[in-house]
Design an enzyme around this catalytic site. Sequence first.
Site, PDB file in Angstrom:
ATOM      1  N   HIS A  50       1.003  -1.098   0.106  1.00 29.73           N
ATOM      2  CA  HIS A  50      -0.029  -0.081   0.037  1.00 29.73           C
ATOM      3  C   HIS A  50       0.936   1.310  -0.054  1.00 29.73           C
ATOM      4  CE1 HIS A  50      -3.782  -2.036   0.194  1.00 29.73           C
ATOM      5  NE2 HIS A  50      -3.693  -2.795   1.490  1.00 29.73           N
ATOM      6  N   GLU A 155      -6.962 -11.701   6.608  1.00 32.56           N
ATOM      7  CA  GLU A 155      -7.754 -10.734   6.037  1.00 32.56           C
ATOM      8  C   GLU A 155      -8.902 -10.921   5.361  1.00 32.56           C
ATOM      9  OE1 GLU A 155      -4.900  -7.264   4.646  1.00 32.56           O
ATOM     10  OE2 GLU A 155      -4.267  -9.049   4.056  1.00 32.56           O
ATOM     11  N   ASP A 181      -9.459  -5.368   6.247  1.00 34.74           N
ATOM     12  CA  ASP A 181      -9.796  -6.020   4.943  1.00 34.74           C
ATOM     13  C   ASP A 181     -10.681  -6.902   5.515  1.00 34.74           C
ATOM     14  OD1 ASP A 181      -8.440  -5.171   2.422  1.00 34.74           O
ATOM     15  OD2 ASP A 181      -6.504  -5.359   3.497  1.00 34.74           O
TER      16      ASP A 181
END
Length: 261
Positions: A50, A155, A181
């Site tokens: 990210h 996640e 997530d």
Amino acid sequence: MTSKRSSRFRAALADPSGPALGTWVKLPAMESMELVALAGFDFAVIDLEHSPLSIETASQHIAVALLAGVSPIVRIPSLDGGIVQRVLDAGAEGIMLPHVDSVEQAEAAAAAVRFPPLGTRGVGSTSRAGAWGATSREEYLRFGQEEVVLIAQIESAAAARAAGTIAAVAGVDALLIGAADLSTSEGRSETDPVVAALIADAVRDTVAAGKPIGNAGGASAAAVRASVDAGYRFTVMSNDASLLGGAASAAVQAGRTVRYA
């Protein structure tokens, strides 16, 4: 023979006095990692999932981390493209892999991280991981097999339910709960009771499998206390960009309270 070295992250996990503390590094400035180390964090997760960081920038972050005394772990976006090999030979002390939903995915990750006969990682001891050839082949291989950590991120609901079996995979050293997530995949908030139950069960099953589990938490004593109380052995406290932004915002807000007499 080259003297043996140990993983700073593993040492922090073994400390009985409190959890291992880390933060995400997302900014492409070496001073960011230097400041993280000076702050006293045990480890830093260099984020290639990210952030716009390149492999080259990640390698520079790893070098600064190793010299400054903080354990560099790299979160990679996937197992594709030989990225595990490159960041480990750049000197990373660990790999974090997002979205590990099954035992099969965990086994593939473990194979990529470990040398034969435990895995399929290639030998490249003339890299930083081998001190550019100054470390003996034996020590280079030992560190890769015994000290480098693999952290699987949980996640999804499926991953949370399989956490115990994922944690039990040989070569997986720890799990990390990705609550954002996980909750989003279920269309719920992170505080939703269903999500909270999935996470609590995943923590319980991971601990039962004999592996540590961590989370991404806030940058406060209360947040770390909550993490410890939930069963986490390590926590990633905010990130370099948010910490900088928060400090800058607080400074401006404090300054704006002052008016001319």
